[in-house]
Scaffold this motif. Sequence first.
Motif: not given
Length: 459
Positions: A171, A174, A213
Amino acid sequence: SETVMNNITMKMNADNLILQALQEDITSEDISTNSVMPRYQAGEVDLICKQDGVIAGLDVFKRVFQLLDEKTRFAFYCQDGDSVKKGQKIGLVHGDIDDAVCQMHEHIRRSVLKTDCTSLLIGAGMGAEHDMSVETSKKFIDQFSEMGGELFVVDAGWECPPHREMQWGDYNGINIPDKERYPLGITEIADYCHEKGMKFGLWIEIESVGKFSDIYDKHPHWFACDIYGNCSQRFLDFTNPEVSAWAEHEIARLIEECKTDLLRVDYNTSCREYFGMSKRVADRYECISVAHFNAVAKMYMNLKKRFPHVIFENCAGGGGRTDLGFMKAFHHTWVSDNQCAPRSVVITNGMTMALPPERVDRLFAGMTCHEFGTLDLQMRNTMLTHMSLNVIAPAKAEINEVQMEFVKHSVEIYKSFIRPFINNSKIYHHTPTYIQNQHYFLNNLVIYPYLYYFFHKYF
């Protein structure tokens, strides 16, 4: 080489100027550090030229050390007037190694890394090893506040949905706090810290992005490539101006939107990938690792100037990039994620030779160090550096009051006694005897004799 300056001239004129400079840096003898190393400890230091030039003043250089320790010996491989090249070894100094360490620390503090005690807040935090919920975060903040902690850091995992904390790498990039994890925004945590009189810190790893992302789809040309043209699946190329501009903008946005008081900067990239960065120039590939490094350092220098109220903490892979060039952009640094004795003590011993102790972050009660030594051993390894804390009880467990009182008492000693002078302190190293029998090592406390003395006197 032979001394150029007449001995009488040296003593009548140069000695006075040298002593004035030394007295400005060394204001007093430090009783506590003398108790750490009561005996002379010899060492050798190479004198290496940092740039091309012509040598001058070797006799004055030699005299500086002789005024401090007449037993210091020298071997020069050139003479005044000789031309020298960058990287050339031009001499050897043999003497008390801790004298050299303390002098280097004075130079670093005065001319390279200028920081006052306002950035040496006692930090504490939580990462993916916990559930990182708002409820747990607030309970940990309460616990740290009782301990005497001054800053709470949300580590890796704040971009992940609940129950996926350990997938933080996927993650990464992001750069938005997960809305399911923080329904009211991560500023709810920042505001709670501020209500408690604590600062709020946020972790980031801006040089890499995860598979969730949108950078993958929007900017595939942003990724670093090796000499064979194979591109990384996560590591960005900061020699690309678009990447540098995006990263600096993202960090500035997070500082402002999340009410960030401290930024913990991480990077988790293999040496092979980091130092194998290449770019095709004309008919050949050129290594661009240094150019990437310089671009990253420049970005953080820009951010440090733009946000003078923010504390910048280096945490590269747990303890990388601790060279002075990179550290100019940071207030202090983690030096290792290994917090387990006896290795943790050896790390502290070594890194406080490379950097002044107030720049070296060491952790109490975290990263499984509770499995390798008592709380007081862990605290001793933390107190003479930049102190960081971890919880001593899970969020839903009852806190052991005896342990809490010990931590509170230790933190108060650090705040009232150690922190006021650590920025100007000298540090002497009693090199740990690393014994294979770990229990013998811990039980007989062959580490930090001064700390043994200190805790038995004040506890």
